[in-house]
Write a protein that holds these residues in place. Structure first.
Motif, PDB file in Angstrom:
ATOM      1  N   VAL A 276       0.861  -1.183   0.000  1.00  0.00           N
ATOM      2  CA  VAL A 276       0.000   0.000   0.000  1.00  0.00           C
ATOM      3  C   VAL A 276       0.897   1.232   0.000  1.00  0.00           C
ATOM      4  O   VAL A 276       2.091   1.150   0.296  1.00  0.00           O
ATOM      5  N   LEU A 277       0.302   2.372  -0.323  1.00  0.00           N
ATOM      6  CA  LEU A 277       1.017   3.641  -0.259  1.00  0.00           C
ATOM      7  C   LEU A 277       0.772   4.286   1.101  1.00  0.00           C
ATOM      8  O   LEU A 277      -0.190   3.956   1.799  1.00  0.00           O
ATOM      9  N   LEU A 278       1.636   5.200   1.479  1.00  0.00           N
ATOM     10  CA  LEU A 278       1.420   5.928   2.720  1.00  0.00           C
ATOM     11  C   LEU A 278       0.089   6.687   2.658  1.00  0.00           C
ATOM     12  O   LEU A 278      -0.193   7.364   1.666  1.00  0.00           O
ATOM     13  N   PRO A 279      -0.735   6.589   3.694  1.00  0.00           N
ATOM     14  CA  PRO A 279      -2.027   7.292   3.663  1.00  0.00           C
ATOM     15  C   PRO A 279      -1.869   8.786   3.910  1.00  0.00           C
ATOM     16  O   PRO A 279      -0.986   9.223   4.648  1.00  0.00           O
ATOM     17  N   LYS A 280      -2.734   9.552   3.266  1.00  0.00           N
ATOM     18  CA  LYS A 280      -2.833  10.988   3.531  1.00  0.00           C
ATOM     19  C   LYS A 280      -3.861  11.162   4.646  1.00  0.00           C
ATOM     20  O   LYS A 280      -5.001  10.722   4.517  1.00  0.00           O
ATOM     21  N   THR A 281      -3.458  11.812   5.709  1.00  0.00           N
ATOM     22  CA  THR A 281      -4.269  11.783   6.927  1.00  0.00           C
ATOM     23  C   THR A 281      -5.265  12.927   7.056  1.00  0.00           C
ATOM     24  O   THR A 281      -6.247  12.815   7.794  1.00  0.00           O
ATOM     25  N   LYS A 282      -5.038  14.038   6.369  1.00  0.00           N
ATOM     26  CA  LYS A 282      -5.875  15.223   6.597  1.00  0.00           C
ATOM     27  C   LYS A 282      -7.330  14.993   6.191  1.00  0.00           C
ATOM     28  O   LYS A 282      -8.253  15.365   6.919  1.00  0.00           O
TER      29      LYS A 282
ATOM     30  N   ALA B  17      -9.322  11.132  19.421  1.00  0.00           N
ATOM     31  CA  ALA B  17     -10.045  12.331  19.003  1.00  0.00           C
ATOM     32  C   ALA B  17      -9.117  13.398  18.428  1.00  0.00           C
ATOM     33  O   ALA B  17      -9.527  14.174  17.561  1.00  0.00           O
ATOM     34  N   SER B  18      -7.882  13.460  18.886  1.00  0.00           N
ATOM     35  CA  SER B  18      -6.970  14.496  18.405  1.00  0.00           C
ATOM     36  C   SER B  18      -6.456  14.157  17.014  1.00  0.00           C
ATOM     37  O   SER B  18      -6.327  12.975  16.652  1.00  0.00           O
ATOM     38  N   GLU B  19      -6.139  15.192  16.244  1.00  0.00           N
ATOM     39  CA  GLU B  19      -5.673  14.965  14.869  1.00  0.00           C
ATOM     40  C   GLU B  19      -4.351  14.202  14.848  1.00  0.00           C
ATOM     41  O   GLU B  19      -4.167  13.294  14.025  1.00  0.00           O
ATOM     42  N   LYS B  20      -3.449  14.551  15.737  1.00  0.00           N
ATOM     43  CA  LYS B  20      -2.144  13.895  15.753  1.00  0.00           C
ATOM     44  C   LYS B  20      -2.272  12.404  16.043  1.00  0.00           C
ATOM     45  O   LYS B  20      -1.685  11.563  15.351  1.00  0.00           O
ATOM     46  N   GLU B  21      -3.058  12.063  17.065  1.00  0.00           N
ATOM     47  CA  GLU B  21      -3.216  10.658  17.441  1.00  0.00           C
ATOM     48  C   GLU B  21      -4.064   9.885  16.428  1.00  0.00           C
ATOM     49  O   GLU B  21      -3.814   8.708  16.164  1.00  0.00           O
ATOM     50  N   ALA B  22      -5.069  10.546  15.843  1.00  0.00           N
ATOM     51  CA  ALA B  22      -5.881   9.888  14.815  1.00  0.00           C
ATOM     52  C   ALA B  22      -5.038   9.600  13.570  1.00  0.00           C
ATOM     53  O   ALA B  22      -5.194   8.551  12.922  1.00  0.00           O
ATOM     54  N   SER B  23      -4.144  10.516  13.229  1.00  0.00           N
ATOM     55  CA  SER B  23      -3.244  10.305  12.089  1.00  0.00           C
ATOM     56  C   SER B  23      -2.305   9.134  12.363  1.00  0.00           C
ATOM     57  O   SER B  23      -2.024   8.329  11.467  1.00  0.00           O
ATOM     58  N   LYS B  24      -1.831   9.052  13.586  1.00  0.00           N
ATOM     59  CA  LYS B  24      -0.971   7.926  13.971  1.00  0.00           C
ATOM     60  C   LYS B  24      -1.748   6.614  13.878  1.00  0.00           C
ATOM     61  O   LYS B  24      -1.222   5.593  13.401  1.00  0.00           O
ATOM     62  N   TRP B  25      -3.004   6.645  14.326  1.00  0.00           N
ATOM     63  CA  TRP B  25      -3.844   5.446  14.236  1.00  0.00           C
ATOM     64  C   TRP B  25      -4.021   5.014  12.783  1.00  0.00           C
ATOM     65  O   TRP B  25      -3.946   3.818  12.477  1.00  0.00           O
ATOM     66  N   LEU B  26      -4.266   5.973  11.887  1.00  0.00           N
ATOM     67  CA  LEU B  26      -4.442   5.646  10.472  1.00  0.00           C
ATOM     68  C   LEU B  26      -3.165   5.033   9.899  1.00  0.00           C
ATOM     69  O   LEU B  26      -3.228   4.064   9.114  1.00  0.00           O
ATOM     70  N   MET B  27      -2.000   5.564  10.268  1.00  0.00           N
ATOM     71  CA  MET B  27      -0.737   5.011   9.789  1.00  0.00           C
ATOM     72  C   MET B  27      -0.568   3.572  10.271  1.00  0.00           C
ATOM     73  O   MET B  27      -0.148   2.687   9.500  1.00  0.00           O
ATOM     74  N   GLU B  28      -0.908   3.306  11.510  1.00  0.00           N
ATOM     75  CA  GLU B  28      -0.822   1.941  12.040  1.00  0.00           C
ATOM     76  C   GLU B  28      -1.809   1.012  11.338  1.00  0.00           C
ATOM     77  O   GLU B  28      -1.510  -0.171  11.106  1.00  0.00           O
ATOM     78  N   THR B  29      -2.977   1.558  10.988  1.00  0.00           N
ATOM     79  CA  THR B  29      -3.978   0.767  10.263  1.00  0.00           C
ATOM     80  C   THR B  29      -3.451   0.358   8.892  1.00  0.00           C
ATOM     81  O   THR B  29      -3.667  -0.783   8.446  1.00  0.00           O
ATOM     82  N   PHE B  30      -2.726   1.243   8.235  1.00  0.00           N
ATOM     83  CA  PHE B  30      -2.174   0.895   6.928  1.00  0.00           C
ATOM     84  C   PHE B  30      -0.974  -0.048   7.052  1.00  0.00           C
ATOM     85  O   PHE B  30      -0.700  -0.822   6.126  1.00  0.00           O
ATOM     86  N   GLN B  31      -0.268  -0.012   8.163  1.00  0.00           N
ATOM     87  CA  GLN B  31       0.741  -1.032   8.410  1.00  0.00           C
ATOM     88  C   GLN B  31       0.076  -2.408   8.540  1.00  0.00           C
ATOM     89  O   GLN B  31       0.595  -3.414   8.038  1.00  0.00           O
ATOM     90  N   PHE B  32      -1.073  -2.434   9.231  1.00  0.00           N
ATOM     91  CA  PHE B  32      -1.826  -3.683   9.351  1.00  0.00           C
ATOM     92  C   PHE B  32      -2.287  -4.161   7.972  1.00  0.00           C
ATOM     93  O   PHE B  32      -2.200  -5.356   7.657  1.00  0.00           O
TER      94      PHE B  32
END
Length: 384
Positions: free
Chosen positions: A213-219, A275-290
């Motif tokens: 997969v490609l790196l996700p764009k989080t915004k 809920a925070s943007e920083k932590e939600a972005s981190k969660w999305l990155m971990e989801t794409f690692q999965f």
């Protein structure tokens, strides 16, 4: 650093050969799909998406979802029954009629179409929305359909796209309004060249180096999550993989590929996502690692874990839906030929309205509904 490249697939032959029979059948199927779409758009949009919307956005959307959900149902029928593509679902068994934000990987140009197969099984086919390239909204017929179904057009420029996303999604916060909002956080479909660029960027910025997969764009993901969180039931993490090779639109139309589509679904409760943007972005990155690991396992094993979460489509129901759509189309084609001058004026007005509204992304405001709401509110205040 040496990057691990995505397995370079040698040019494979199609799962089914492109025979004259498949060409003729594909042309017939495309003709039926385009004709029925055009008739539904011309005759139903002025009433369902224009006139009714002046009174109620909610009921306008419900009618549009019902009518155009019938037409969208032709595509899963084409994929699973006509082309005999085996669509295999795995992961979590998700409930019917939830309001969800759906995030998916983007393997090829037609991933989004196979999500209709899942939405149909969950009773949400007419309620699925996508964030898509703005240029696609200008396609004749299909672009008009995207407009009516309220897909969100993007320029792929966050400064331009953010206000569009926020303004559009602000109209979808009513929990009574069914919604499957689909986001492809990669922002584009996967290719080996794009993957190499993504890996280079990840290495330079201390991010995970992904293979499948490609790196996700989080915004964009976070904007959707932030606006809809209070009215959503869950987030669906969907991972799509193909047997034989990734199909194109014409492969689907002529039924030569893919042999199998595998769709893995994880239902994620909202309280798990920060809920925070920083932590939600981190969660999305971990989801794409999965997702990346899940796809590596799929390549190794040929399947996702926990298969068989959804039943096959009913052939009888698919045929009944086809008969209904074709019958409605036939009736209105006859009406177009034998109607009075007023019928032809209606057709002309409808075509002009749909083409211009889709091009400029214009939608009527529920004037009468707003007046009624204000009157009701005033009467309530006076009675108190």
């Amino acid at each position: 650093m040496k990057f691990q490249e995505t397995s370079a697939s040698a040019k494979k032959s199609k799962h089914f050969p492109l025979t004259p029979f498949r060409i003729i059948r594909g042309v017939i199927c495309l003709t039926v799909l385009l004709t029925t779409a055009l008739i539904f758009l011309i005759y139903f949009v002025p009433v369902a998406a224009l006139l009714l919307r002046f009174f109620s956005t909610l009921y306008s959307r419900k009618v549009v979802a019902l009518l155009f959900g019938l037409w969208l149902g032709l595509w899963p029928f084409l994929f699973e029954k006509v082309n005999e593509t085996n669509v295999v679902f795995s992961g979590d068994h998700v409930p019917q009629m939830e309001r969800v934000l759906l995030i998916a990987n983007h393997r090829t140009e037609v991933d989004w179409m196979y999500l209709w197969n899942l939405a149909l099984r969950k009773g949400c086919l007419g309620h699925i929305k996508y964030l898509l390239k703005k240029s696609l909204m200008r396609l004749p017929v299909f672009g008009w359909g995207f407009y009516v179904l309220e897909f969100i057009p993007l320029e792929r420029d966050w400064i331009v796209d953010e206000p569009v996303i926020r303004q559009t999604l602000s109209t979808f916060t009513d929990p009574r309004d069914p919604l499957w909002l689909t986001v492809f956080p990669e922002g584009t479909d996967y290719s080996e060249q794009k993957c190499k660029r993504s890996q280079e960027f990840a290495s330079q910025n201390g991010l995970p180096v992904l293979k499948n997969v490609l790196l996700p764009k989080t915004k964009g993901f976070y904007a959707c999550l932030e606006i809809l969180r209070s009215s959503m039931d869950a987030v669906y993490d969907v991972t799509i993989a193909y047997k034989n090779q990734c199909p194109t639109f014409l492969d689907n139309a002529f039924g030569v590929d893919p042999s199998e589509v595998h769709i893995h679904v994880r239902r994620i409760p909202l309280e798990i996502i920060p809920a925070s943007e920083k932590e939600a972005s981190k969660w999305l990155m971990e989801t794409f690692q999965f997702k990346d690991q899940l796809l590596s396992d799929f390549i190794a094993n040929g399947h996702f874990p926990n298969e068989g979460t959804e039943q096959e489509l009913s052939t009888a129901k698919c045929l009944a839906n086809l008969v209904i759509v074709v019958a409605i189309t036939g009736i209105f084609i006859c009406f177009a030929f034998y109607s009075s001058i007023w019928g032809k004026i209606y057709v002309g007005f409808s075509c002009i309205y749909i083409a211009s509204a889709a091009y400029f992304n214009f939608r009527p405001y529920p004037i009468f509904g707003s007046v009624n709401e204000r009157l009701t509110k005033n009467l309530t205040m006076k009675s108190q």
